[in-house]
Design an enzyme around this catalytic site. Structure first.
Site, mmCIF file in Angstrom:
data_model
loop_
_atom_site.group_PDB
_atom_site.id
_atom_site.type_symbol
_atom_site.label_atom_id
_atom_site.label_comp_id
_atom_site.label_asym_id
_atom_site.label_seq_id
_atom_site.Cartn_x
_atom_site.Cartn_y
_atom_site.Cartn_z
ATOM 1 N N CYS A 65 -5.062 11.980 12.607
ATOM 2 C CA CYS A 65 -5.811 10.715 12.593
ATOM 3 C C CYS A 65 -5.655 10.098 13.979
ATOM 4 O O CYS A 65 -5.060 10.692 14.883
ATOM 5 C CB CYS A 65 -5.285 9.791 11.497
ATOM 6 S SG CYS A 65 -3.714 9.058 11.887
ATOM 7 N N ILE B 154 7.727 7.169 17.098
ATOM 8 C CA ILE B 154 7.347 7.866 15.862
ATOM 9 C C ILE B 154 6.051 8.666 16.028
ATOM 10 O O ILE B 154 5.996 9.843 15.661
ATOM 11 C CB ILE B 154 7.196 6.862 14.684
ATOM 12 C CG1 ILE B 154 8.457 6.016 14.514
ATOM 13 C CG2 ILE B 154 6.807 7.602 13.406
ATOM 14 C CD1 ILE B 154 9.688 6.782 14.063
ATOM 15 N N ARG C 225 -0.117 14.208 12.880
ATOM 16 C CA ARG C 225 0.314 13.968 11.490
ATOM 17 C C ARG C 225 0.507 15.285 10.717
ATOM 18 O O ARG C 225 -0.079 15.505 9.688
ATOM 19 C CB ARG C 225 -0.673 13.071 10.753
ATOM 20 C CG ARG C 225 -1.107 11.823 11.455
ATOM 21 C CD ARG C 225 -0.015 10.783 11.617
ATOM 22 N NE ARG C 225 0.488 10.242 10.385
ATOM 23 C CZ ARG C 225 -0.063 9.221 9.722
ATOM 24 N NH1 ARG C 225 -1.190 8.701 10.158
ATOM 25 N NH2 ARG C 225 0.468 8.765 8.613
ATOM 26 N N ASP D 186 4.767 0.638 12.177
ATOM 27 C CA ASP D 186 3.566 -0.034 11.647
ATOM 28 C C ASP D 186 3.471 -1.489 12.080
ATOM 29 O O ASP D 186 2.481 -2.152 11.778
ATOM 30 C CB ASP D 186 3.541 0.039 10.116
ATOM 31 C CG ASP D 186 3.310 1.451 9.638
ATOM 32 O OD1 ASP D 186 3.471 1.705 8.439
ATOM 33 O OD2 ASP D 186 2.999 2.312 10.476
ATOM 34 N N ARG E 261 -8.581 -0.929 4.721
ATOM 35 C CA ARG E 261 -7.789 0.155 4.128
ATOM 36 C C ARG E 261 -6.404 -0.358 3.740
ATOM 37 O O ARG E 261 -5.796 0.141 2.793
ATOM 38 C CB ARG E 261 -7.636 1.305 5.130
ATOM 39 C CG ARG E 261 -8.897 2.114 5.354
ATOM 40 C CD ARG E 261 -8.580 3.396 6.093
ATOM 41 N NE ARG E 261 -7.390 3.994 5.509
ATOM 42 C CZ ARG E 261 -6.483 4.679 6.229
ATOM 43 N NH1 ARG E 261 -6.649 4.819 7.516
ATOM 44 N NH2 ARG E 261 -5.441 5.203 5.636
ATOM 45 N N LYS F 18 0.850 -1.204 0.000
ATOM 46 C CA LYS F 18 0.000 0.000 0.000
ATOM 47 C C LYS F 18 0.878 1.243 0.000
ATOM 48 O O LYS F 18 0.676 2.160 -0.803
ATOM 49 C CB LYS F 18 -0.874 0.005 1.241
ATOM 50 C CG LYS F 18 -1.569 1.321 1.521
ATOM 51 C CD LYS F 18 -2.448 1.302 2.761
ATOM 52 C CE LYS F 18 -1.729 1.497 4.040
ATOM 53 N NZ LYS F 18 -1.362 2.865 4.401
ATOM 54 N N ASN F 19 1.881 1.279 0.876
ATOM 55 C CA ASN F 19 2.668 2.510 1.054
ATOM 56 C C ASN F 19 3.704 2.727 -0.031
ATOM 57 O O ASN F 19 4.366 3.762 -0.050
ATOM 58 C CB ASN F 19 3.317 2.524 2.438
ATOM 59 C CG ASN F 19 2.255 2.707 3.527
ATOM 60 O OD1 ASN F 19 1.098 3.005 3.207
ATOM 61 N ND2 ASN F 19 2.620 2.496 4.761
ATOM 62 N N ARG G 21 -5.393 10.405 4.128
ATOM 63 C CA ARG G 21 -4.499 11.530 4.303
ATOM 64 C C ARG G 21 -3.265 11.454 3.413
ATOM 65 O O ARG G 21 -2.613 12.445 3.149
ATOM 66 C CB ARG G 21 -4.121 11.691 5.750
ATOM 67 C CG ARG G 21 -3.581 10.471 6.443
ATOM 68 C CD ARG G 21 -3.369 10.749 7.878
ATOM 69 N NE ARG G 21 -2.945 12.095 8.093
ATOM 70 C CZ ARG G 21 -1.733 12.551 7.809
ATOM 71 N NH1 ARG G 21 -0.873 11.739 7.256
ATOM 72 N NH2 ARG G 21 -1.414 13.796 8.033
HETATM 73 C C1 EPZ Z 1 4.186 6.995 6.423
HETATM 74 O O1 EPZ Z 1 3.362 7.987 6.989
HETATM 75 C C2 EPZ Z 1 3.301 5.760 6.287
HETATM 76 N N1 EPZ Z 1 2.189 6.060 5.385
HETATM 77 C C3 EPZ Z 1 2.772 5.355 7.668
HETATM 78 O O2 EPZ Z 1 2.009 4.158 7.503
HETATM 79 C C4 EPZ Z 1 3.964 5.079 8.571
HETATM 80 O O3 EPZ Z 1 3.503 4.761 9.865
HETATM 81 C C5 EPZ Z 1 4.880 6.304 8.632
HETATM 82 O O4 EPZ Z 1 5.280 6.689 7.292
HETATM 83 C C6 EPZ Z 1 6.134 6.055 9.446
HETATM 84 O O5 EPZ Z 1 6.837 4.977 8.912
HETATM 85 C C7 EPZ Z 1 2.416 6.069 4.048
HETATM 86 O O6 EPZ Z 1 3.527 5.840 3.581
HETATM 87 C C8 EPZ Z 1 1.232 6.370 3.179
HETATM 88 P P1 EPZ Z 1 6.072 10.399 8.499
HETATM 89 P P2 EPZ Z 1 3.881 9.523 7.026
HETATM 90 O O7 EPZ Z 1 5.886 11.671 7.768
HETATM 91 O O8 EPZ Z 1 4.741 9.799 5.863
HETATM 92 C C9 EPZ Z 1 6.371 13.748 11.799
HETATM 93 C C10 EPZ Z 1 0.155 2.744 7.767
HETATM 94 O O9 EPZ Z 1 -0.362 2.196 8.744
HETATM 95 N N2 EPZ Z 1 6.170 14.711 10.701
HETATM 96 O O10 EPZ Z 1 7.257 9.552 8.178
HETATM 97 O O11 EPZ Z 1 2.687 10.383 7.263
HETATM 98 C C11 EPZ Z 1 5.141 12.897 12.068
HETATM 99 O O12 EPZ Z 1 4.263 13.562 12.948
HETATM 100 C C12 EPZ Z 1 0.620 4.183 7.853
HETATM 101 O O13 EPZ Z 1 0.333 2.192 6.656
HETATM 102 C C13 EPZ Z 1 6.233 16.069 10.970
HETATM 103 O O14 EPZ Z 1 6.417 16.484 12.112
HETATM 104 O O15 EPZ Z 1 4.770 9.516 8.325
HETATM 105 C C14 EPZ Z 1 5.729 11.647 12.687
HETATM 106 O O16 EPZ Z 1 5.949 11.884 14.067
HETATM 107 C C15 EPZ Z 1 0.343 4.775 9.232
HETATM 108 N N3 EPZ Z 1 6.068 16.955 9.950
HETATM 109 C C16 EPZ Z 1 7.082 11.515 12.004
HETATM 110 O O17 EPZ Z 1 7.358 12.784 11.398
HETATM 111 C C17 EPZ Z 1 5.859 16.541 8.659
HETATM 112 O O18 EPZ Z 1 5.737 17.393 7.759
HETATM 113 C C18 EPZ Z 1 7.123 10.462 10.902
HETATM 114 O O19 EPZ Z 1 6.009 10.709 10.069
HETATM 115 C C19 EPZ Z 1 5.804 15.146 8.401
HETATM 116 C C20 EPZ Z 1 5.974 14.254 9.432
#
Ligand code: EPZ
Length: 422
Positions: A116, A333, A121, A311, A403, A22-23, A92
Protein backbone atom coordinates in the site's frame (compact mmCIF):
# COMPACT_ATOMS: atom_id res chain seq x y z
CA UNK A 1 -15.41 12.28 -5.14
CA UNK A 2 -15.88 13.75 -1.63
CA UNK A 3 -13.70 16.59 -0.46
CA UNK A 4 -13.28 18.27 2.92
CA UNK A 5 -13.00 22.05 3.12
CA UNK A 6 -11.52 23.73 6.19
CA UNK A 7 -11.04 27.38 7.14
CA UNK A 8 -8.22 27.28 9.67
CA UNK A 9 -7.38 29.32 12.77
CA UNK A 10 -10.14 28.34 15.21
CA UNK A 11 -8.96 26.86 18.54
CA UNK A 12 -10.90 23.62 19.14
CA UNK A 13 -13.15 23.73 22.23
CA UNK A 14 -15.54 21.19 23.72
CA UNK A 15 -15.97 17.44 24.10
CA UNK A 16 -15.48 14.62 21.61
CA UNK A 17 -16.50 10.96 22.01
CA UNK A 18 -14.02 8.35 20.80
CA UNK A 19 -15.40 5.44 18.73
CA UNK A 20 -14.50 1.75 18.82
CA UNK A 21 -11.05 0.87 17.49
CA UNK A 22 -10.80 -0.08 13.80
CA UNK A 23 -7.67 -2.15 14.45
CA UNK A 24 -9.37 -4.02 17.30
CA UNK A 25 -12.66 -4.60 15.48
CA UNK A 26 -11.08 -6.10 12.35
CA UNK A 27 -9.46 -9.14 14.06
CA UNK A 28 -12.42 -9.48 16.44
CA UNK A 29 -14.84 -9.79 13.51
CA UNK A 30 -12.49 -12.25 11.76
CA UNK A 31 -12.47 -14.39 14.94
CA UNK A 32 -16.19 -15.11 14.39
CA UNK A 33 -15.03 -17.70 11.80
CA UNK A 34 -13.74 -19.84 14.68
CA UNK A 35 -17.19 -20.05 16.28
CA UNK A 36 -20.02 -22.49 15.58
CA UNK A 37 -22.82 -20.08 16.44
CA UNK A 38 -23.43 -16.35 16.74
CA UNK A 39 -21.08 -13.73 18.16
CA UNK A 40 -22.58 -10.43 19.36
CA UNK A 41 -20.44 -7.29 19.03
CA UNK A 42 -20.95 -3.82 20.51
CA UNK A 43 -19.09 -0.52 19.92
CA UNK A 44 -18.20 -1.42 16.34
CA UNK A 45 -17.12 1.79 14.54
CA UNK A 46 -18.97 2.87 11.37
CA UNK A 47 -16.00 2.78 8.93
CA UNK A 48 -15.34 1.75 5.36
CA UNK A 49 -12.85 -0.93 6.53
CA UNK A 50 -15.50 -2.47 8.78
CA UNK A 51 -17.95 -2.55 5.87
CA UNK A 52 -15.23 -4.27 3.81
CA UNK A 53 -14.59 -7.09 6.28
CA UNK A 54 -18.32 -7.62 6.77
CA UNK A 55 -18.71 -7.97 2.99
CA UNK A 56 -15.88 -10.50 2.97
CA UNK A 57 -17.41 -12.56 5.80
CA UNK A 58 -20.79 -12.51 4.03
CA UNK A 59 -19.12 -13.58 0.79
CA UNK A 60 -17.71 -16.59 2.69
CA UNK A 61 -21.26 -17.43 3.78
CA UNK A 62 -21.55 -15.90 7.26
CA UNK A 63 -24.78 -14.16 8.20
CA UNK A 64 -24.52 -10.65 9.66
CA UNK A 65 -27.24 -8.57 11.33
CA UNK A 66 -26.12 -4.99 11.95
CA UNK A 67 -27.79 -2.27 13.99
CA UNK A 68 -25.67 0.88 14.36
CA UNK A 69 -22.58 0.05 16.39
CA UNK A 70 -23.88 -3.42 17.21
CA UNK A 71 -23.78 -6.52 15.06
CA UNK A 72 -24.33 -10.26 15.27
CA UNK A 73 -22.21 -12.56 13.09
CA UNK A 74 -22.98 -16.24 12.62
CA UNK A 75 -20.20 -18.05 10.77
CA UNK A 76 -21.82 -21.50 11.04
CA UNK A 77 -23.13 -21.34 7.44
CA UNK A 78 -19.68 -20.53 5.97
CA UNK A 79 -19.35 -22.71 2.87
CA UNK A 80 -16.52 -20.98 1.04
CA UNK A 81 -12.86 -20.78 2.06
CA UNK A 82 -11.71 -18.29 -0.56
CA UNK A 83 -11.18 -14.57 0.13
CA UNK A 84 -11.26 -13.08 -3.34
CA UNK A 85 -8.85 -10.52 -4.78
CA UNK A 86 -11.52 -7.89 -5.35
CA UNK A 87 -12.42 -7.88 -1.67
CA UNK A 88 -8.89 -8.23 -0.25
CA UNK A 89 -7.39 -5.48 -2.45
CA UNK A 90 -9.80 -2.99 -0.88
CA UNK A 91 -8.69 -3.82 2.65
CA UNK A 92 -5.40 -5.62 3.23
CA UNK A 93 -6.31 -6.54 6.80
CA UNK A 94 -8.56 -9.16 5.14
CA UNK A 95 -5.48 -11.37 5.62
CA UNK A 96 -6.90 -11.84 9.14
CA UNK A 97 -9.36 -14.45 7.83
CA UNK A 98 -6.50 -16.74 6.77
CA UNK A 99 -5.62 -18.15 10.18
CA UNK A 100 -9.22 -18.73 11.30
CA UNK A 101 -10.21 -20.36 7.96
CA UNK A 102 -7.35 -22.84 7.87
CA UNK A 103 -7.79 -23.60 11.58
CA UNK A 104 -11.50 -24.35 11.27
CA UNK A 105 -11.74 -25.89 7.77
CA UNK A 106 -8.23 -27.25 7.19
CA UNK A 107 -7.80 -25.09 4.11
CA UNK A 108 -8.00 -21.50 2.92
CA UNK A 109 -7.38 -19.55 -0.27
CA UNK A 110 -6.76 -15.88 0.37
CA UNK A 111 -5.63 -13.31 -2.15
CA UNK A 112 -2.19 -11.97 -1.33
CA UNK A 113 -2.78 -8.43 -0.02
CA UNK A 114 -0.68 -6.11 -2.16
CA UNK A 115 1.45 -3.39 -0.70
CA UNK A 116 0.00 0.00 0.00
CA UNK A 117 1.10 3.63 -0.02
CA UNK A 118 3.16 3.27 3.16
CA UNK A 119 5.13 0.19 2.22
CA UNK A 120 5.43 -3.33 0.81
CA UNK A 121 3.53 -4.74 3.80
CA UNK A 122 4.71 -8.37 3.38
CA UNK A 123 2.87 -11.21 5.12
CA UNK A 124 5.78 -13.70 5.10
CA UNK A 125 5.72 -14.04 8.89
CA UNK A 126 2.00 -14.89 8.87
CA UNK A 127 2.77 -17.71 6.41
CA UNK A 128 5.90 -18.98 8.18
CA UNK A 129 3.93 -19.09 11.42
CA UNK A 130 1.13 -21.14 9.85
CA UNK A 131 3.74 -23.49 8.36
CA UNK A 132 5.17 -23.93 11.86
CA UNK A 133 1.68 -25.10 12.89
CA UNK A 134 1.70 -27.70 10.12
CA UNK A 135 -0.04 -25.86 7.29
CA UNK A 136 1.20 -26.42 3.74
CA UNK A 137 1.50 -23.01 2.09
CA UNK A 138 1.78 -22.26 -1.61
CA UNK A 139 1.34 -19.06 -3.60
CA UNK A 140 -0.24 -19.36 -7.03
CA UNK A 141 -1.81 -16.75 -9.28
CA UNK A 142 -1.63 -14.14 -6.53
CA UNK A 143 -3.39 -16.33 -3.97
CA UNK A 144 -2.15 -17.91 -0.75
CA UNK A 145 -3.24 -21.56 -0.57
CA UNK A 146 -3.04 -23.02 2.94
CA UNK A 147 -4.00 -26.64 3.70
CA UNK A 148 -3.61 -29.14 6.54
CA UNK A 149 -4.11 -32.93 6.41
CA UNK A 150 -6.07 -32.87 9.62
CA UNK A 151 -5.75 -30.08 12.20
CA UNK A 152 -3.09 -27.51 12.85
CA UNK A 153 -0.56 -28.81 15.36
CA UNK A 154 0.66 -26.67 18.27
CA UNK A 155 4.29 -25.59 18.01
CA UNK A 156 6.75 -22.87 18.99
CA UNK A 157 7.26 -19.91 16.62
CA UNK A 158 9.49 -16.86 16.88
CA UNK A 159 8.44 -13.72 14.95
CA UNK A 160 11.44 -12.05 13.27
CA UNK A 161 9.52 -8.78 13.72
CA UNK A 162 6.73 -8.10 16.25
CA UNK A 163 3.95 -7.98 13.63
CA UNK A 164 0.50 -6.89 14.86
CA UNK A 165 -1.75 -8.77 12.42
CA UNK A 166 0.78 -11.60 12.23
CA UNK A 167 0.46 -12.12 15.99
CA UNK A 168 -3.33 -11.90 15.70
CA UNK A 169 -3.53 -14.39 12.81
CA UNK A 170 -1.39 -16.99 14.57
CA UNK A 171 -3.11 -16.51 17.93
CA UNK A 172 -6.50 -17.18 16.30
CA UNK A 173 -5.24 -20.16 14.28
CA UNK A 174 -3.63 -21.77 17.34
CA UNK A 175 -6.87 -21.77 19.36
CA UNK A 176 -8.21 -24.76 17.35
CA UNK A 177 -4.88 -26.54 16.94
CA UNK A 178 -3.97 -29.85 18.55
CA UNK A 179 -1.70 -29.09 21.51
CA UNK A 180 0.02 -25.98 22.76
CA UNK A 181 1.53 -23.15 20.72
CA UNK A 182 4.06 -20.70 22.09
CA UNK A 183 4.52 -17.51 20.07
CA UNK A 184 7.62 -15.42 20.81
CA UNK A 185 8.60 -11.83 19.96
CA UNK A 186 4.89 -11.06 19.64
CA UNK A 187 3.49 -7.59 19.12
CA UNK A 188 2.08 -6.15 22.35
CA UNK A 189 -0.54 -3.67 21.09
CA UNK A 190 -3.77 -3.30 23.16
CA UNK A 191 -5.69 -4.68 20.18
CA UNK A 192 -3.88 -8.00 20.66
CA UNK A 193 -4.82 -8.16 24.33
CA UNK A 194 -8.41 -7.31 23.39
CA UNK A 195 -8.44 -10.16 20.85
CA UNK A 196 -7.03 -12.62 23.39
CA UNK A 197 -9.68 -11.57 25.94
CA UNK A 198 -12.38 -12.14 23.32
CA UNK A 199 -10.99 -15.55 22.28
CA UNK A 200 -10.94 -16.63 25.93
CA UNK A 201 -14.57 -15.47 26.29
CA UNK A 202 -15.28 -17.75 23.31
CA UNK A 203 -13.73 -20.72 25.13
CA UNK A 204 -10.11 -20.53 23.96
CA UNK A 205 -7.12 -20.69 26.31
CA UNK A 206 -4.74 -17.81 25.49
CA UNK A 207 -2.22 -16.65 28.08
CA UNK A 208 0.31 -13.79 27.96
CA UNK A 209 -1.21 -11.45 25.36
CA UNK A 210 0.27 -7.98 25.79
CA UNK A 211 3.68 -9.49 26.47
CA UNK A 212 6.25 -10.80 23.99
CA UNK A 213 5.38 -14.46 24.74
CA UNK A 214 1.87 -15.78 24.15
CA UNK A 215 0.85 -19.36 25.00
CA UNK A 216 -2.23 -20.88 23.36
CA UNK A 217 -3.51 -24.27 24.54
CA UNK A 218 -5.39 -25.42 21.45
CA UNK A 219 -8.71 -27.25 21.85
CA UNK A 220 -8.10 -29.39 18.76
CA UNK A 221 -7.13 -32.43 20.80
CA UNK A 222 -10.50 -32.64 22.54
CA UNK A 223 -12.91 -32.79 19.65
CA UNK A 224 -13.05 -33.87 16.03
CA UNK A 225 -14.57 -30.65 14.80
CA UNK A 226 -13.27 -28.05 17.24
CA UNK A 227 -14.82 -24.63 17.35
CA UNK A 228 -15.15 -21.80 19.81
CA UNK A 229 -18.46 -20.83 21.32
CA UNK A 230 -20.83 -17.85 21.13
CA UNK A 231 -19.97 -14.79 23.19
CA UNK A 232 -20.68 -11.05 23.49
CA UNK A 233 -17.70 -8.83 22.63
CA UNK A 234 -17.29 -5.09 23.29
CA UNK A 235 -14.73 -3.29 21.10
CA UNK A 236 -12.08 -1.22 22.91
CA UNK A 237 -11.77 2.52 22.13
CA UNK A 238 -9.63 3.71 19.23
CA UNK A 239 -6.33 4.96 20.65
CA UNK A 240 -5.25 6.44 17.31
CA UNK A 241 -8.48 8.39 16.86
CA UNK A 242 -8.02 9.65 20.43
CA UNK A 243 -4.43 10.65 19.70
CA UNK A 244 -5.48 12.40 16.50
CA UNK A 245 -7.97 14.61 18.36
CA UNK A 246 -5.47 15.25 21.17
CA UNK A 247 -2.85 16.49 18.70
CA UNK A 248 -5.48 18.62 16.93
CA UNK A 249 -6.43 20.22 20.27
CA UNK A 250 -2.77 21.00 21.03
CA UNK A 251 -2.03 22.27 17.50
CA UNK A 252 -4.99 24.70 17.49
CA UNK A 253 -4.18 25.90 21.03
CA UNK A 254 -7.58 24.59 22.02
CA UNK A 255 -9.16 23.04 25.11
CA UNK A 256 -10.77 19.66 24.40
CA UNK A 257 -12.13 16.85 26.56
CA UNK A 258 -11.58 13.46 24.91
CA UNK A 259 -14.22 11.03 26.20
CA UNK A 260 -14.19 7.24 25.98
CA UNK A 261 -10.45 6.79 25.39
CA UNK A 262 -8.31 4.43 27.52
CA UNK A 263 -5.36 6.47 28.98
CA UNK A 264 -3.41 3.24 29.52
CA UNK A 265 -3.30 2.72 25.74
CA UNK A 266 -1.90 6.15 24.82
CA UNK A 267 0.99 6.68 27.24
CA UNK A 268 3.45 7.22 24.41
CA UNK A 269 1.28 9.90 22.84
CA UNK A 270 0.58 11.66 26.16
CA UNK A 271 4.29 11.69 26.95
CA UNK A 272 5.21 13.44 23.68
CA UNK A 273 2.32 15.91 23.87
CA UNK A 274 3.44 16.96 27.36
CA UNK A 275 7.03 17.30 26.12
CA UNK A 276 5.72 19.64 23.39
CA UNK A 277 4.21 21.89 26.08
CA UNK A 278 0.56 20.84 25.89
CA UNK A 279 -1.33 20.21 29.10
CA UNK A 280 -2.78 16.67 29.28
CA UNK A 281 -4.93 15.97 32.35
CA UNK A 282 -6.53 12.58 33.01
CA UNK A 283 -9.87 13.25 34.73
CA UNK A 284 -12.89 11.14 35.65
CA UNK A 285 -14.76 12.59 32.66
CA UNK A 286 -12.01 11.92 30.17
CA UNK A 287 -8.65 13.23 28.98
CA UNK A 288 -8.44 17.02 28.87
CA UNK A 289 -5.94 18.48 26.41
CA UNK A 290 -5.06 22.18 26.38
CA UNK A 291 -2.70 23.72 23.86
CA UNK A 292 0.22 25.99 24.72
CA UNK A 293 0.91 29.41 23.23
CA UNK A 294 4.41 28.20 22.37
CA UNK A 295 4.79 24.64 21.03
CA UNK A 296 8.18 23.14 21.90
CA UNK A 297 10.07 21.19 19.25
CA UNK A 298 10.07 17.50 20.23
CA UNK A 299 11.83 14.53 18.60
CA UNK A 300 9.84 11.33 18.01
CA UNK A 301 10.85 7.80 17.02
CA UNK A 302 8.10 5.37 16.05
CA UNK A 303 8.32 1.96 17.71
CA UNK A 304 6.16 -1.11 18.34
CA UNK A 305 3.81 -0.68 21.31
CA UNK A 306 4.26 0.69 23.94
CA UNK A 307 6.57 3.03 21.99
CA UNK A 308 5.27 6.03 20.06
CA UNK A 309 2.86 4.60 17.44
CA UNK A 310 3.68 4.87 13.75
CA UNK A 311 -0.03 5.57 13.17
CA UNK A 312 0.45 8.89 15.02
CA UNK A 313 3.64 10.00 13.24
CA UNK A 314 2.01 12.09 10.51
CA UNK A 315 -0.35 13.83 12.93
CA UNK A 316 2.43 14.72 15.38
CA UNK A 317 4.58 16.03 12.53
CA UNK A 318 1.96 18.72 11.89
CA UNK A 319 2.29 19.87 15.52
CA UNK A 320 6.08 20.00 15.11
CA UNK A 321 5.75 21.95 11.84
CA UNK A 322 4.49 24.97 13.86
CA UNK A 323 6.70 24.42 16.91
CA UNK A 324 9.57 26.65 18.03
CA UNK A 325 12.79 25.06 16.81
CA UNK A 326 13.67 21.87 14.97
CA UNK A 327 12.34 18.35 15.56
CA UNK A 328 13.58 15.00 14.25
CA UNK A 329 10.95 12.43 13.22
CA UNK A 330 12.37 8.91 12.90
CA UNK A 331 9.99 6.40 11.26
CA UNK A 332 11.22 2.88 12.04
CA UNK A 333 8.17 0.74 11.17
CA UNK A 334 7.30 1.45 7.52
CA UNK A 335 9.59 2.31 4.65
CA UNK A 336 7.43 4.95 2.99
CA UNK A 337 5.46 6.75 5.64
CA UNK A 338 6.38 10.35 4.78
CA UNK A 339 3.85 10.78 1.96
CA UNK A 340 2.18 13.59 3.88
CA UNK A 341 5.41 15.65 3.83
CA UNK A 342 5.00 16.88 0.24
CA UNK A 343 1.47 18.05 0.98
CA UNK A 344 2.54 19.76 4.21
CA UNK A 345 5.36 21.51 2.32
CA UNK A 346 2.73 22.89 -0.09
CA UNK A 347 1.10 24.40 3.02
CA UNK A 348 4.36 26.10 4.01
CA UNK A 349 5.89 23.49 6.31
CA UNK A 350 9.70 23.39 6.31
CA UNK A 351 10.58 19.69 6.30
CA UNK A 352 13.49 17.80 4.75
CA UNK A 353 13.74 14.04 4.47
CA UNK A 354 16.81 11.82 4.61
CA UNK A 355 15.93 8.11 4.45
CA UNK A 356 13.54 7.34 7.29
CA UNK A 357 14.38 10.56 9.10
CA UNK A 358 12.53 13.88 8.65
CA UNK A 359 13.92 17.18 9.94
CA UNK A 360 10.99 19.47 10.79
CA UNK A 361 11.91 23.16 11.17
CA UNK A 362 9.10 24.97 12.94
CA UNK A 363 7.47 27.86 11.04
CA UNK A 364 5.20 30.60 12.37
CA UNK A 365 2.15 29.26 10.56
CA UNK A 366 0.95 27.10 7.71
CA UNK A 367 -1.11 28.45 4.82
CA UNK A 368 -4.23 26.81 3.44
CA UNK A 369 -3.99 24.99 0.07
CA UNK A 370 -5.52 22.33 -2.15
CA UNK A 371 -4.02 19.01 -0.95
CA UNK A 372 -4.37 15.33 -1.77
CA UNK A 373 -5.12 12.61 0.79
CA UNK A 374 -3.08 9.44 0.31
CA UNK A 375 -3.04 6.89 3.13
CA UNK A 376 -5.32 6.96 6.13
CA UNK A 377 -3.13 8.62 8.73
CA UNK A 378 -1.43 11.02 6.30
CA UNK A 379 -4.94 12.20 5.42
CA UNK A 380 -5.73 12.80 9.10
CA UNK A 381 -2.59 14.91 9.36
CA UNK A 382 -3.82 17.09 6.48
CA UNK A 383 -7.06 17.74 8.38
CA UNK A 384 -5.04 18.91 11.39
CA UNK A 385 -2.87 21.05 9.09
CA UNK A 386 -6.01 22.62 7.61
CA UNK A 387 -7.33 23.37 11.10
CA UNK A 388 -4.17 25.31 12.02
CA UNK A 389 -3.41 26.91 8.64
CA UNK A 390 -4.32 30.47 7.74
CA UNK A 391 -7.00 30.49 5.05
CA UNK A 392 -8.82 27.70 3.27
CA UNK A 393 -7.67 24.10 2.74
CA UNK A 394 -9.39 21.59 0.49
CA UNK A 395 -8.51 17.92 0.98
CA UNK A 396 -9.22 15.72 -2.03
CA UNK A 397 -9.76 11.91 -2.04
CA UNK A 398 -11.35 11.96 1.41
CA UNK A 399 -12.32 8.28 1.10
CA UNK A 400 -8.90 7.49 2.57
CA UNK A 401 -10.00 9.17 5.81
CA UNK A 402 -13.37 7.43 5.90
CA UNK A 403 -11.56 4.09 6.07
CA UNK A 404 -10.44 4.80 9.63
CA UNK A 405 -12.27 7.81 11.10
CA UNK A 406 -15.98 7.80 11.89
CA UNK A 407 -17.64 11.09 10.76
CA UNK A 408 -14.41 13.00 11.23
CA UNK A 409 -15.78 16.32 9.98
CA UNK A 410 -18.88 16.07 12.22
CA UNK A 411 -16.71 15.46 15.27
CA UNK A 412 -14.47 18.43 14.46
CA UNK A 413 -17.56 20.56 13.76
CA UNK A 414 -18.82 19.89 17.31
CA UNK A 415 -15.45 21.20 18.52
CA UNK A 416 -16.01 24.51 16.72
CA UNK A 417 -13.94 23.87 13.62
CA UNK A 418 -14.92 25.60 10.39
CA UNK A 419 -15.07 22.37 8.38
CA UNK A 420 -17.45 20.81 5.85
CA UNK A 421 -17.62 17.87 3.48
CA UNK A 422 -18.54 18.79 -0.09
C1 EPZ B 1 -1.05 -3.06 11.89
O1 EPZ B 1 -0.66 -3.32 10.56
C2 EPZ B 1 -2.08 -1.94 11.80
N1 EPZ B 1 -3.23 -2.40 11.02
C3 EPZ B 1 -1.44 -0.71 11.14
O2 EPZ B 1 -2.41 0.33 11.14
C4 EPZ B 1 -0.24 -0.29 11.97
O3 EPZ B 1 0.40 0.80 11.35
C5 EPZ B 1 0.74 -1.45 12.11
O4 EPZ B 1 0.06 -2.61 12.67
C6 EPZ B 1 1.92 -1.12 13.01
O5 EPZ B 1 1.45 -0.75 14.27
C7 EPZ B 1 -4.14 -3.21 11.61
O6 EPZ B 1 -4.01 -3.57 12.78
C8 EPZ B 1 -5.30 -3.64 10.76
P1 EPZ B 1 2.81 -5.06 11.16
P2 EPZ B 1 0.23 -4.64 10.24
O7 EPZ B 1 2.64 -6.42 10.62
O8 EPZ B 1 -0.12 -5.73 11.17
C9 EPZ B 1 6.79 -5.93 8.78
C10 EPZ B 1 -3.70 2.07 10.22
O9 EPZ B 1 -3.42 3.18 9.76
N2 EPZ B 1 6.21 -7.25 8.49
O10 EPZ B 1 2.85 -4.87 12.64
O11 EPZ B 1 0.12 -4.88 8.77
C11 EPZ B 1 6.04 -4.79 8.10
O12 EPZ B 1 6.52 -4.60 6.78
C12 EPZ B 1 -2.85 0.86 9.88
O13 EPZ B 1 -4.68 1.84 10.97
C13 EPZ B 1 6.96 -8.19 7.80
O14 EPZ B 1 8.09 -7.92 7.40
O15 EPZ B 1 1.68 -4.13 10.57
C14 EPZ B 1 6.34 -3.61 8.99
O16 EPZ B 1 7.60 -3.08 8.63
C15 EPZ B 1 -1.70 1.24 8.95
N3 EPZ B 1 6.43 -9.42 7.55
C16 EPZ B 1 6.45 -4.23 10.37
O17 EPZ B 1 6.61 -5.64 10.18
C17 EPZ B 1 5.17 -9.76 7.97
O18 EPZ B 1 4.74 -10.90 7.74
C18 EPZ B 1 5.23 -4.03 11.25
O19 EPZ B 1 4.11 -4.41 10.48
C19 EPZ B 1 4.41 -8.79 8.68
C20 EPZ B 1 4.95 -7.55 8.93
Amino acid sequence: MDKIEIIGGTPLQGTVQISGAKNAALPLLAASILVQGAVDYTNIPDLMDIKSIKLLLQDLGATIESNGSQCRINASPINKIEAEYDLVRKMRASILVLGPLVARFGRARVSLPGGCAIGARPVDLHLKGLEALGAKISIEHGYIEATTDDKLIGNEFYFDIPTVTGTENLMMAATLAKGTTILRNCAREPEITALADALNKMGADVIGAGTAVIRINGIGTDSLNPSLKSASIHVIPDRIEAGTFMVAAAATNGDVLIQGAEPEHIGGIINKLRQSGASVEITQDGIRVKGAEKIKSTDIKTLPYPGFPTDMQAQFMVLMSIAEGNSVVHETIFENRFIHVNELQRMGADISISGNYAMVRGVKNLSGAQVMASDLRASASLVIAGLVAKGSTTINRVYHIDRGYESIEKKFLTLGANIRRC
